[in-house]
Design a protein around this motif. Structure first.
Motif, PDB file in Angstrom:
ATOM      1  N   ARG A 131     -26.981   2.607  22.187  1.00  0.00           N
ATOM      2  CA  ARG A 131     -27.138   1.197  21.832  1.00  0.00           C
ATOM      3  C   ARG A 131     -27.808   1.093  20.466  1.00  0.00           C
ATOM      4  NH1 ARG A 131     -30.780  -1.554  24.936  1.00  0.00           N
ATOM      5  NH2 ARG A 131     -29.917  -3.480  24.110  1.00  0.00           N
ATOM      6  N   VAL A 132     -27.271   0.208  19.611  1.00  0.00           N
ATOM      7  CA  VAL A 132     -27.765   0.108  18.244  1.00  0.00           C
ATOM      8  C   VAL A 132     -27.994  -1.348  17.869  1.00  0.00           C
ATOM      9  CG1 VAL A 132     -26.501   2.191  17.592  1.00  0.00           C
ATOM     10  CG2 VAL A 132     -25.458  -0.060  17.196  1.00  0.00           C
ATOM     11  N   ASP A 133     -28.755  -1.530  16.802  1.00  0.00           N
ATOM     12  CA  ASP A 133     -28.819  -2.805  16.108  1.00  0.00           C
ATOM     13  C   ASP A 133     -27.788  -2.720  14.990  1.00  0.00           C
ATOM     14  OD1 ASP A 133     -29.289  -4.954  14.467  1.00  0.00           O
ATOM     15  OD2 ASP A 133     -31.467  -4.684  14.386  1.00  0.00           O
ATOM     16  N   PRO A 134     -26.627  -3.352  15.126  1.00  0.00           N
ATOM     17  CA  PRO A 134     -25.549  -3.169  14.145  1.00  0.00           C
ATOM     18  C   PRO A 134     -25.892  -3.672  12.748  1.00  0.00           C
ATOM     19  CG  PRO A 134     -25.001  -4.933  15.680  1.00  0.00           C
ATOM     20  CD  PRO A 134     -26.235  -4.287  16.196  1.00  0.00           C
ATOM     21  N   GLN A 135     -26.937  -4.518  12.634  1.00  0.00           N
ATOM     22  CA  GLN A 135     -27.366  -4.960  11.311  1.00  0.00           C
ATOM     23  C   GLN A 135     -28.066  -3.844  10.549  1.00  0.00           C
ATOM     24  OE1 GLN A 135     -26.519  -8.001  10.114  1.00  0.00           O
ATOM     25  NE2 GLN A 135     -25.414  -8.219  12.066  1.00  0.00           N
ATOM     26  N   VAL A 136     -28.613  -2.884  11.291  1.00  0.00           N
ATOM     27  CA  VAL A 136     -29.335  -1.764  10.679  1.00  0.00           C
ATOM     28  C   VAL A 136     -28.511  -0.480  10.755  1.00  0.00           C
ATOM     29  CG1 VAL A 136     -31.461  -0.398  10.725  1.00  0.00           C
ATOM     30  CG2 VAL A 136     -31.521  -2.832  11.328  1.00  0.00           C
ATOM     31  N   LEU A 137     -27.897  -0.251  11.902  1.00  0.00           N
ATOM     32  CA  LEU A 137     -27.076   0.943  12.111  1.00  0.00           C
ATOM     33  C   LEU A 137     -25.683   0.492  12.563  1.00  0.00           C
ATOM     34  CD1 LEU A 137     -27.048   4.086  12.211  1.00  0.00           C
ATOM     35  CD2 LEU A 137     -27.667   3.904  14.635  1.00  0.00           C
ATOM     36  N   PRO A 138     -24.753   0.285  11.636  1.00  0.00           N
ATOM     37  CA  PRO A 138     -23.403  -0.140  12.016  1.00  0.00           C
ATOM     38  C   PRO A 138     -22.746   0.881  12.951  1.00  0.00           C
ATOM     39  CG  PRO A 138     -23.750  -0.381   9.651  1.00  0.00           C
ATOM     40  CD  PRO A 138     -24.919   0.396  10.181  1.00  0.00           C
ATOM     41  N   LEU A 139     -21.795   0.422  13.727  1.00  0.00           N
ATOM     42  CA  LEU A 139     -21.147   1.293  14.707  1.00  0.00           C
ATOM     43  C   LEU A 139     -20.476   2.490  14.044  1.00  0.00           C
ATOM     44  CD1 LEU A 139     -19.621  -1.278  17.226  1.00  0.00           C
ATOM     45  CD2 LEU A 139     -21.733   0.038  17.426  1.00  0.00           C
ATOM     46  N   ASP A 140     -19.867   2.313  12.886  1.00  0.00           N
ATOM     47  CA  ASP A 140     -19.241   3.446  12.197  1.00  0.00           C
ATOM     48  C   ASP A 140     -20.282   4.491  11.819  1.00  0.00           C
ATOM     49  OD1 ASP A 140     -16.701   2.461  12.427  1.00  0.00           O
ATOM     50  OD2 ASP A 140     -16.618   1.620  10.398  1.00  0.00           O
ATOM     51  N   ALA A 141     -21.460   4.041  11.394  1.00  0.00           N
ATOM     52  CA  ALA A 141     -22.537   4.976  11.052  1.00  0.00           C
ATOM     53  C   ALA A 141     -23.043   5.680  12.303  1.00  0.00           C
ATOM     54  CB  ALA A 141     -23.668   4.239  10.356  1.00  0.00           C
ATOM     55  N   ALA A 142     -23.102   4.958  13.427  1.00  0.00           N
ATOM     56  CA  ALA A 142     -23.520   5.577  14.685  1.00  0.00           C
ATOM     57  C   ALA A 142     -22.528   6.657  15.100  1.00  0.00           C
ATOM     58  CB  ALA A 142     -23.638   4.516  15.775  1.00  0.00           C
ATOM     59  N   ARG A 143     -21.243   6.403  14.917  1.00  0.00           N
ATOM     60  CA  ARG A 143     -20.233   7.408  15.255  1.00  0.00           C
ATOM     61  C   ARG A 143     -20.392   8.650  14.377  1.00  0.00           C
ATOM     62  NH1 ARG A 143     -17.022   2.583  15.166  1.00  0.00           N
ATOM     63  NH2 ARG A 143     -16.471   1.910  17.292  1.00  0.00           N
ATOM     64  N   ARG A 144     -20.620   8.439  13.095  1.00  0.00           N
ATOM     65  CA  ARG A 144     -20.803   9.592  12.197  1.00  0.00           C
ATOM     66  C   ARG A 144     -22.039  10.387  12.587  1.00  0.00           C
ATOM     67  NH1 ARG A 144     -19.239   5.678   8.335  1.00  0.00           N
ATOM     68  NH2 ARG A 144     -21.401   5.355   7.671  1.00  0.00           N
ATOM     69  N   TRP A 145     -23.104   9.685  12.985  1.00  0.00           N
ATOM     70  CA  TRP A 145     -24.323  10.383  13.430  1.00  0.00           C
ATOM     71  C   TRP A 145     -24.038  11.222  14.667  1.00  0.00           C
ATOM     72  CZ3 TRP A 145     -27.498   8.439  17.760  1.00  0.00           C
ATOM     73  CH2 TRP A 145     -28.612   9.252  17.998  1.00  0.00           C
TER      74      TRP A 145
ATOM     75  N   LEU B  74     -16.204   6.685  22.458  1.00  0.00           N
ATOM     76  CA  LEU B  74     -15.443   5.558  22.987  1.00  0.00           C
ATOM     77  C   LEU B  74     -16.120   4.248  22.611  1.00  0.00           C
ATOM     78  CD1 LEU B  74     -14.914   7.026  26.575  1.00  0.00           C
ATOM     79  CD2 LEU B  74     -13.301   7.112  24.673  1.00  0.00           C
ATOM     80  N   PRO B  75     -15.339   3.182  22.398  1.00  0.00           N
ATOM     81  CA  PRO B  75     -15.938   1.881  22.095  1.00  0.00           C
ATOM     82  C   PRO B  75     -16.676   1.324  23.311  1.00  0.00           C
ATOM     83  CG  PRO B  75     -13.567   1.670  22.411  1.00  0.00           C
ATOM     84  CD  PRO B  75     -13.858   3.139  22.426  1.00  0.00           C
ATOM     85  N   PHE B  76     -17.717   0.533  23.043  1.00  0.00           N
ATOM     86  CA  PHE B  76     -18.510  -0.061  24.124  1.00  0.00           C
ATOM     87  C   PHE B  76     -19.103  -1.371  23.624  1.00  0.00           C
ATOM     88  CE2 PHE B  76     -21.523  -0.404  27.564  1.00  0.00           C
ATOM     89  CZ  PHE B  76     -20.958   0.303  28.605  1.00  0.00           C
ATOM     90  N   GLY B  77     -18.235  -2.326  23.325  1.00  0.00           N
ATOM     91  CA  GLY B  77     -18.709  -3.610  22.831  1.00  0.00           C
ATOM     92  C   GLY B  77     -19.073  -3.554  21.360  1.00  0.00           C
ATOM     93  N   ASP B  78     -19.821  -4.562  20.914  1.00  0.00           N
ATOM     94  CA  ASP B  78     -20.148  -4.668  19.487  1.00  0.00           C
ATOM     95  C   ASP B  78     -21.553  -4.175  19.153  1.00  0.00           C
ATOM     96  OD1 ASP B  78     -21.603  -6.666  20.652  1.00  0.00           O
ATOM     97  OD2 ASP B  78     -20.834  -8.306  19.409  1.00  0.00           O
ATOM     98  N   ARG B  79     -22.259  -3.607  20.151  1.00  0.00           N
ATOM     99  CA  ARG B  79     -23.615  -3.115  19.915  1.00  0.00           C
ATOM    100  C   ARG B  79     -23.851  -1.718  20.496  1.00  0.00           C
ATOM    101  NH1 ARG B  79     -27.515  -6.755  18.259  1.00  0.00           N
ATOM    102  NH2 ARG B  79     -26.700  -8.849  17.864  1.00  0.00           N
ATOM    103  N   ALA B  80     -22.783  -1.023  20.837  1.00  0.00           N
ATOM    104  CA  ALA B  80     -22.946   0.301  21.437  1.00  0.00           C
ATOM    105  C   ALA B  80     -21.662   1.102  21.326  1.00  0.00           C
ATOM    106  CB  ALA B  80     -23.349   0.177  22.908  1.00  0.00           C
ATOM    107  N   VAL B  81     -21.813   2.422  21.431  1.00  0.00           N
ATOM    108  CA  VAL B  81     -20.686   3.333  21.589  1.00  0.00           C
ATOM    109  C   VAL B  81     -21.046   4.288  22.720  1.00  0.00           C
ATOM    110  CG1 VAL B  81     -19.817   3.198  19.228  1.00  0.00           C
ATOM    111  CG2 VAL B  81     -21.588   4.873  19.803  1.00  0.00           C
ATOM    112  N   LEU B  82     -20.017   4.874  23.323  1.00  0.00           N
ATOM    113  CA  LEU B  82     -20.222   5.793  24.434  1.00  0.00           C
ATOM    114  C   LEU B  82     -19.750   7.172  24.024  1.00  0.00           C
ATOM    115  CD1 LEU B  82     -21.163   5.702  27.454  1.00  0.00           C
ATOM    116  CD2 LEU B  82     -18.730   5.633  28.051  1.00  0.00           C
TER     117      LEU B  82
END
Length: 207
Positions: free
Chosen positions: A51-65, A6-14
């Motif tokens: 919670r991620v640093d989107p400059q290093v780990l974009p949200l799409d990459a976090a979702r794939r992980w 689920l989306p959770f702002g511009d620096r995290a996913v749930l």
């Protein structure tokens, strides 16, 4: 391992899972394979906030992980920390908790100390660890009326969890004992005595 992201702002996913046990397994597996750019993993009963640093780990990459993690991945990580807590079993609700479980007080103490508990998540108050056991959870309801002040160090049961109050606070858990262990010390670099994923063993001291 089924997961809903689920989306959770511009620096995290749930990441949402089907059960508490699945969430614990997912948290351990995620902790064993943290990618660069991950800032924090925050587990709860059915979710893990990533919670991620989107400059290093974009949200799409976090979702794939998140989608790539599978049961058993946690075996590649470090062994969980085991915390031992000495308890005097003389809580105000000890007799009632045993009655609700249909066992004697001695049996309750034996089962509580004979079980390996896992910290599923931390909440309610700083350092308050929600501990669960897949083998013997000792399920009892919360008290019908909460107490306005529960002393620090009180050990309680509620639902499928056991926990230790890190400081005096209101609470409705069934109190079965007390400990002198310090669960939260803000002067330390790592203030919490128990963290998510840790294993906890209780030992009985003379009443």
């Amino acid at each position: 391992m089924r997961v809903r992201i689920l989306p959770f702002g511009d620096r995290a996913v749930l990441a949402e899972y089907d059960s508490l046990s699945a969430t614990i397994g997912a948290y351990r597996a995620l902790s064993a394979s943290t990618p660069r750019g991950l800032v924090e993993l925050v587990p709860a009963a059915r979710t893990v906030l990533v919670r991620v640093d989107p400059q290093v780990l974009p949200l799409d990459a976090a979702r794939r992980w998140l989608l790539s993690v599978r049961p058993g991945d946690e075996l590649d990580g470090p062994l969980p920390t085991t915390v031992t807590i000495a308890v005097t079993y003389d809580g105000e609700d000890l007799d009632d908790a045993a009655r609700l479980l249909g066992i004697t007080v001695d049996e309750l103490i034996a089962r509580h100390t004979g079980t390996e508990w896992t910290c599923a998540f931390v909440g309610f108050a700083p350092g308050f660890a929600y501990l669960t056991s897949a083998s013997d959870p000792l399920v009892v309801p919360r008290r019908s009326t909460s107490r306005p002040a529960v002393p620090a160090g009180s050990v309680g049961l509620a639902g499928e969890f056991t926990g230790v109050y890190p400081r005096e606070s209101p609470g409705g858990w069934q109190l079965i004992g007390r400990t002198d262990a310090v669960l939260w010390d803000a002067t330390k670099d790592f203030p919490a005595r128990i963290s998510p994923g840790d294993l906890v063993r209780f030992t009985a001291v003379d009443r």
